[in-house]
Design a protein around this motif. Structure first.
Motif, PDB file in Angstrom:
ATOM      1  N   ASP A 160       0.741  -1.197  -0.034  1.00  0.00           N
ATOM      2  CA  ASP A 160       0.038  -0.041   0.086  1.00  0.00           C
ATOM      3  C   ASP A 160       0.887   1.256   0.132  1.00  0.00           C
ATOM      4  O   ASP A 160       0.480   2.386  -0.670  1.00  0.00           O
ATOM      5  CB  ASP A 160      -0.874   0.052   1.148  1.00  0.00           C
ATOM      6  CG  ASP A 160      -2.028  -1.045   1.267  1.00  0.00           C
ATOM      7  OD1 ASP A 160      -2.279  -1.543   0.118  1.00  0.00           O
ATOM      8  OD2 ASP A 160      -2.392  -1.572   2.194  1.00  0.00           O
ATOM      9  N   LEU A 161       1.958   1.134   0.676  1.00  0.00           N
ATOM     10  CA  LEU A 161       2.992   2.318   0.815  1.00  0.00           C
ATOM     11  C   LEU A 161       3.421   2.703  -0.550  1.00  0.00           C
ATOM     12  O   LEU A 161       3.506   4.012  -0.999  1.00  0.00           O
ATOM     13  CB  LEU A 161       4.048   2.177   1.775  1.00  0.00           C
ATOM     14  CG  LEU A 161       4.901   3.375   2.066  1.00  0.00           C
ATOM     15  CD1 LEU A 161       4.049   4.653   2.454  1.00  0.00           C
ATOM     16  CD2 LEU A 161       5.945   2.930   3.063  1.00  0.00           C
ATOM     17  N   VAL A 162       3.748   1.561  -1.029  1.00  0.00           N
ATOM     18  CA  VAL A 162       4.553   1.906  -2.461  1.00  0.00           C
ATOM     19  C   VAL A 162       3.531   2.244  -3.602  1.00  0.00           C
ATOM     20  O   VAL A 162       3.646   3.115  -4.539  1.00  0.00           O
ATOM     21  CB  VAL A 162       4.974   0.402  -2.995  1.00  0.00           C
ATOM     22  CG1 VAL A 162       5.540   0.606  -4.434  1.00  0.00           C
ATOM     23  CG2 VAL A 162       6.237   0.107  -2.082  1.00  0.00           C
ATOM     24  N   MET A 163       2.279   1.710  -3.574  1.00  0.00           N
ATOM     25  CA  MET A 163       1.225   2.133  -4.358  1.00  0.00           C
ATOM     26  C   MET A 163       0.886   3.520  -4.167  1.00  0.00           C
ATOM     27  O   MET A 163       0.655   4.534  -5.075  1.00  0.00           O
ATOM     28  CB  MET A 163      -0.146   1.422  -4.001  1.00  0.00           C
ATOM     29  CG  MET A 163      -1.120   1.703  -4.829  1.00  0.00           C
ATOM     30  SD  MET A 163      -0.976   1.274  -6.689  1.00  0.00           S
ATOM     31  CE  MET A 163      -2.497   2.053  -7.366  1.00  0.00           C
ATOM     32  N   ALA A 164       0.967   4.106  -2.850  1.00  0.00           N
ATOM     33  CA  ALA A 164       0.732   5.554  -2.737  1.00  0.00           C
ATOM     34  C   ALA A 164       1.886   6.501  -3.170  1.00  0.00           C
ATOM     35  O   ALA A 164       1.624   7.725  -3.505  1.00  0.00           O
ATOM     36  CB  ALA A 164       0.371   5.923  -0.877  1.00  0.00           C
ATOM     37  N   ALA A 165       3.087   5.865  -3.106  1.00  0.00           N
ATOM     38  CA  ALA A 165       4.262   6.849  -3.481  1.00  0.00           C
ATOM     39  C   ALA A 165       4.279   6.824  -4.861  1.00  0.00           C
ATOM     40  O   ALA A 165       4.740   7.838  -5.603  1.00  0.00           O
ATOM     41  CB  ALA A 165       5.382   6.296  -2.611  1.00  0.00           C
ATOM     42  N   TYR A 166       4.290   5.563  -5.593  1.00  0.00           N
ATOM     43  CA  TYR A 166       4.607   5.188  -6.865  1.00  0.00           C
ATOM     44  C   TYR A 166       3.652   4.523  -7.554  1.00  0.00           C
ATOM     45  O   TYR A 166       3.717   3.509  -8.062  1.00  0.00           O
ATOM     46  CB  TYR A 166       6.153   4.722  -7.191  1.00  0.00           C
ATOM     47  CG  TYR A 166       7.167   5.577  -6.922  1.00  0.00           C
ATOM     48  CD1 TYR A 166       7.861   6.418  -7.483  1.00  0.00           C
ATOM     49  CD2 TYR A 166       7.730   5.413  -5.291  1.00  0.00           C
ATOM     50  CE1 TYR A 166       8.758   7.529  -7.097  1.00  0.00           C
ATOM     51  CE2 TYR A 166       8.828   6.112  -4.920  1.00  0.00           C
ATOM     52  CZ  TYR A 166       9.383   7.005  -5.799  1.00  0.00           C
ATOM     53  OH  TYR A 166      10.563   7.685  -5.316  1.00  0.00           O
ATOM     54  N   PRO A 167       2.400   5.239  -7.748  1.00  0.00           N
ATOM     55  CA  PRO A 167       1.284   4.284  -8.498  1.00  0.00           C
ATOM     56  C   PRO A 167       1.702   4.142  -9.928  1.00  0.00           C
ATOM     57  O   PRO A 167       1.247   2.940 -10.438  1.00  0.00           O
ATOM     58  CB  PRO A 167       0.023   5.418  -8.596  1.00  0.00           C
ATOM     59  CG  PRO A 167       0.770   6.717  -8.146  1.00  0.00           C
ATOM     60  CD  PRO A 167       1.817   6.441  -7.643  1.00  0.00           C
ATOM     61  N   GLU A 168       2.345   5.006 -10.508  1.00  0.00           N
ATOM     62  CA  GLU A 168       2.757   4.597 -12.167  1.00  0.00           C
ATOM     63  C   GLU A 168       3.754   3.274 -12.056  1.00  0.00           C
ATOM     64  O   GLU A 168       3.760   2.626 -12.945  1.00  0.00           O
ATOM     65  CB  GLU A 168       3.517   5.999 -12.795  1.00  0.00           C
ATOM     66  CG  GLU A 168       4.591   6.118 -12.263  1.00  0.00           C
ATOM     67  CD  GLU A 168       4.870   6.845 -11.035  1.00  0.00           C
ATOM     68  OE1 GLU A 168       5.765   7.211 -10.394  1.00  0.00           O
ATOM     69  OE2 GLU A 168       3.865   7.194 -10.709  1.00  0.00           O
ATOM     70  N   LYS A 169       4.557   3.129 -11.162  1.00  0.00           N
ATOM     71  CA  LYS A 169       5.497   2.067 -10.978  1.00  0.00           C
ATOM     72  C   LYS A 169       4.698   0.812 -10.704  1.00  0.00           C
ATOM     73  O   LYS A 169       4.903  -0.246 -11.298  1.00  0.00           O
ATOM     74  CB  LYS A 169       6.548   2.103 -10.105  1.00  0.00           C
ATOM     75  CG  LYS A 169       7.511   3.328 -10.246  1.00  0.00           C
ATOM     76  CD  LYS A 169       8.345   2.999 -11.377  1.00  0.00           C
ATOM     77  CE  LYS A 169       9.338   4.193 -11.524  1.00  0.00           C
ATOM     78  NZ  LYS A 169      10.407   3.923 -12.558  1.00  0.00           N
ATOM     79  N   VAL A 170       3.502   0.856  -9.950  1.00  0.00           N
ATOM     80  CA  VAL A 170       2.883  -0.282  -9.490  1.00  0.00           C
ATOM     81  C   VAL A 170       2.140  -0.658 -10.760  1.00  0.00           C
ATOM     82  O   VAL A 170       1.958  -2.029 -11.272  1.00  0.00           O
ATOM     83  CB  VAL A 170       1.773   0.148  -8.390  1.00  0.00           C
ATOM     84  CG1 VAL A 170       0.932  -1.108  -8.252  1.00  0.00           C
ATOM     85  CG2 VAL A 170       2.799   0.379  -7.202  1.00  0.00           C
ATOM     86  N   ASP A 171       1.539   0.274 -11.502  1.00  0.00           N
ATOM     87  CA  ASP A 171       0.710  -0.041 -12.912  1.00  0.00           C
ATOM     88  C   ASP A 171       1.868  -0.764 -13.856  1.00  0.00           C
ATOM     89  O   ASP A 171       1.201  -1.495 -14.672  1.00  0.00           O
ATOM     90  CB  ASP A 171       0.287   1.162 -13.441  1.00  0.00           C
ATOM     91  CG  ASP A 171      -1.039   1.672 -12.660  1.00  0.00           C
ATOM     92  OD1 ASP A 171      -1.493   0.932 -11.797  1.00  0.00           O
ATOM     93  OD2 ASP A 171      -0.982   2.992 -12.551  1.00  0.00           O
ATOM     94  N   GLN A 172       2.968  -0.165 -14.088  1.00  0.00           N
ATOM     95  CA  GLN A 172       4.036  -0.934 -14.809  1.00  0.00           C
ATOM     96  C   GLN A 172       4.326  -2.078 -14.674  1.00  0.00           C
ATOM     97  O   GLN A 172       4.226  -3.144 -15.413  1.00  0.00           O
ATOM     98  CB  GLN A 172       5.167   0.123 -14.838  1.00  0.00           C
ATOM     99  CG  GLN A 172       6.242  -0.574 -15.907  1.00  0.00           C
ATOM    100  CD  GLN A 172       7.443   0.669 -15.795  1.00  0.00           C
ATOM    101  OE1 GLN A 172       7.561   1.416 -15.338  1.00  0.00           O
ATOM    102  NE2 GLN A 172       8.336   0.015 -16.583  1.00  0.00           N
TER     103      GLN A 172
END
Length: 583
Positions: free
Chosen positions: A491-503
């Motif tokens: 959740d923390l990574v998603m909040a900080a870098y949503p574009e990286k998670v989508d990639q």
């Protein structure tokens, strides 16, 4: 210590266990003295073990569990606490002396011993370099922890001192097990109220009866179960007042006196069948309960028969009532004979809702960025660890701070001044909890300053020790082609870098779809040993002379002989051929 007796065993059925995310983004008050005392039970030979334990636990709480710790230290103890410490010291030394006066106890000792105070000061310096807030209580640390919890400024208290419930805490984390799917063992006051029917005043009354940190003795002859049953007979608003009345000799039992006559309301019963009515009356007029079963006259009552008529039921209630009254009377007599009971000063200490020395109405609690370089120098000096080893252990904490700032759109420099977020490598499961394995690449604009090199032998020895806390299990840091990889909260990574998670999710879906297409395109040949749909037998995996095929022929004597199809057959004796044939 807290409440005397086996208090934690009494409330253990109402304890809970929770997983990693229970304290995620929550504030928690830590009784620092509790951590320092715990290192004494750990089997370790490291220098300054209290600093080692505090170092790893702080990183665990902040990075692995995502909590915001607030550390609380003890203030000046009351004379009663000093008196109890003297008595506890005498008992541990095998010296049984009468309890000294409060005035003399206060003159002998007020603070803890100097070694313990030095440990507290060193731990305070360490957590302040971490950027964590530290509060000093006016008296007991668990009192300030409970106050912060009761006022809603923290969500839980980390302590094993059951006194925190008496001070007003609503949630106590008694045990922390990092290497577990459910690392938190905690207790809620609401569960204790629902399960045992005890509220805060009831717990204070129990502590007065069985002993506490301010008066170890309690009332002679009253244990935990007796105290529990006794205080539950009173309402929470009156239980402390009733104890004061009983202890002062001005109170009576809340029921009739034992010598009051109890009216006998039981009616005569037949000695043959046991039903209401005498045997003579049943001989004239048949027993209605016996005749209702289709029999004439009374039936012989079975062994152990008990009548369930209203008269007998009322007699049982009166008998139980009388027994309960006699028991309460014995407890009241024990309380009345106890000198100076209860101590109103102890009651006021527990009911006090202000345990700080702050002049402001609210204590200021804030978390700052760690002073990394000073922290590394401090730990290296105190624990004799290599700076590169310390940087490796600090990296998960700094990466968590970096991701939190990025999620809040705050200006963030490079992580550690030299690393930046690269990509998500894969998902990783640890103790049933899923993390992202994040890769951090080194910026080309930074100077060459390695985070991790081979630590010294001393650091390896200290970190390799296994104790009851397993504190070395902080989030691991891996090195791959100059990049550092850490386990981060999804959740923390998603909040900080949503574009990286989508990639990452797109790449993962692309790989899965490609694998599915490849599986469909591959023809299924059941006869082929390399087909994925056919499970190969062991002789196909491990080829040997025993796994090769043979053709059966007969020798000159008529016995069948196994012969290889391949050239160069092995010659066996007749006895060997017979054994092979039987096998």
């Amino acid at each position: 210590m807290g409440v005397g007796g086996n208090f934690w065993e009494m409330v253990k059925p109402y304890g809970r266990r929770e997983g990693f995310d229970y304290l995620r983004n929550k504030r928690v008050a830590v009784d620092l003295s509790y951590w320092i005392l715990q290192h004494q039970t750990a089997a370790t030979h490291t220098p300054n073990p209290h600093l080692r334990l505090t170092f790893f636990r702080t990183i665990n709480l902040f990075s692995k569990f995502g909590a915001f710790p607030v550390f609380v230290t003890d203030g000046t103890p009351s004379p009663l606490k000093s008196q109890a410490r003297i008595l506890r010291f005498f008992r541990s030394s095998g010296i049984h002396l009468p309890l000294p006066d409060t005035s003399s106890a206060a003159a002998v000792v007020v603070e803890r011993n100097q070694h313990f105070l030095k440990c507290v000061q060193e731990c305070v310096e360490l957590v302040e370099l971490f950027g964590m807030p530290v509060l000093k209580a006016s008296g007991e640390a668990e009192g300030l922890c409970a106050q912060l919890n009761k006022q809603g400024r923290v969500d839980a208290c980390i302590t094993s001192d059951s006194d925190a419930f008496l001070f007003g805490a609503t949630c106590i984390i008694k045990r922390l097990i990092p290497n577990s799917q459910e690392p938190f063992e905690f207790y809620l006051m609401s569960d204790i109220e629902a399960g045992l029917g005890l509220k805060r005043n009831h717990l204070i009354a129990i502590a007065l009866l069985v002993g506490n940190d301010f008066h170890l003795k309690g009332v002679q002859g009253i244990g935990l179960q007796t105290a529990l049953a006794f205080v539950k007979s009173f309402h929470q608003d009156e239980v402390l007042h009733r104890l004061c009345q009983l202890g002062g000799g001005t109170g009576n039992t809340p029921t009739n006196k034992p010598d009051d006559p109890i009216l006998k309301t039981s009616s005569p019963h037949c000695s043959l069948c046991g039903h209401p009515g005498s045997k003579r009356s049943h001989s004239k007029d048949s027993c209605q309960r016996c005749t209702s079963a289709g029999h004439e006259g009374c039936l012989q009552k079975p062994i152990g028969f008990r009548c369930d008529c209203s008269s007998c039921d009322q007699g049982k209630k009166e008998k139980e009532h009388k027994k309960n009254e006699a028991w309460k009377m014995r407890v009241c007599k024990k309380i009345a004979t106890e000198p100076n009971f209860p101590n109103n000063e102890i009651i006021q200490i527990y009911l006090n809702n202000y345990h700080t020395n702050f002049t402001d109405a609210e204590p200021f609690i804030s978390w700052k960025s760690p002073n990394t370089e000073m922290l590394i120098d401090y730990v290296a000096f105190k624990l004799n660890w290599e700076p590169s080893f310390i940087r490796q252990k600090l990296f998960p904490l700094l990466s968590t701070i970096f991701l939190r700032k990025t999620a809040k759109n705050q200006e963030t420099d490079l992580l550690y001044g030299q690393y930046e977020f690269d990509c998500i490598q894969r998902t990783k499961i640890r103790f049933g909890h899923t993390f992202y394995l994040v890769s951090w690449k080194k910026s080309t604009q930074t100077v060459n300053n390695n985070i991790y090199t081979t630590p010294s032998k001393e650091a390896e020895d200290y970190d390799g020790l296994v104790d009851i806390f397993d504190e070395a299990d902080v989030t691991n840091v891996h090195i791959d082609d100059g990049c550092l990889m850490t386990d981060e909260n999804m959740d923390l990574v998603m909040a900080a870098y949503p574009e990286k998670v989508d990639q990452f999710m797109q790449q993962k879906e692309h790989k899965e779809s490609k694998s599915r297409k490849k599986a469909k395109a591959t023809p299924e040949d059941s006869s082929s040993p390399t087909s994925r749909s056919v499970q190969l037998n062991i002789t196909q995996f491990f080829r040997s002379s025993k796994g090769e095929t043979y053709e059966k022929i007969k020798d000159d004597d008529g016995f069948p002989v196994a012969k290889r199809n391949a050239a160069g057959s092995t010659k066996f004796s007749k006895s060997a051929r017979r054994r092979l044939l039987l096998e």
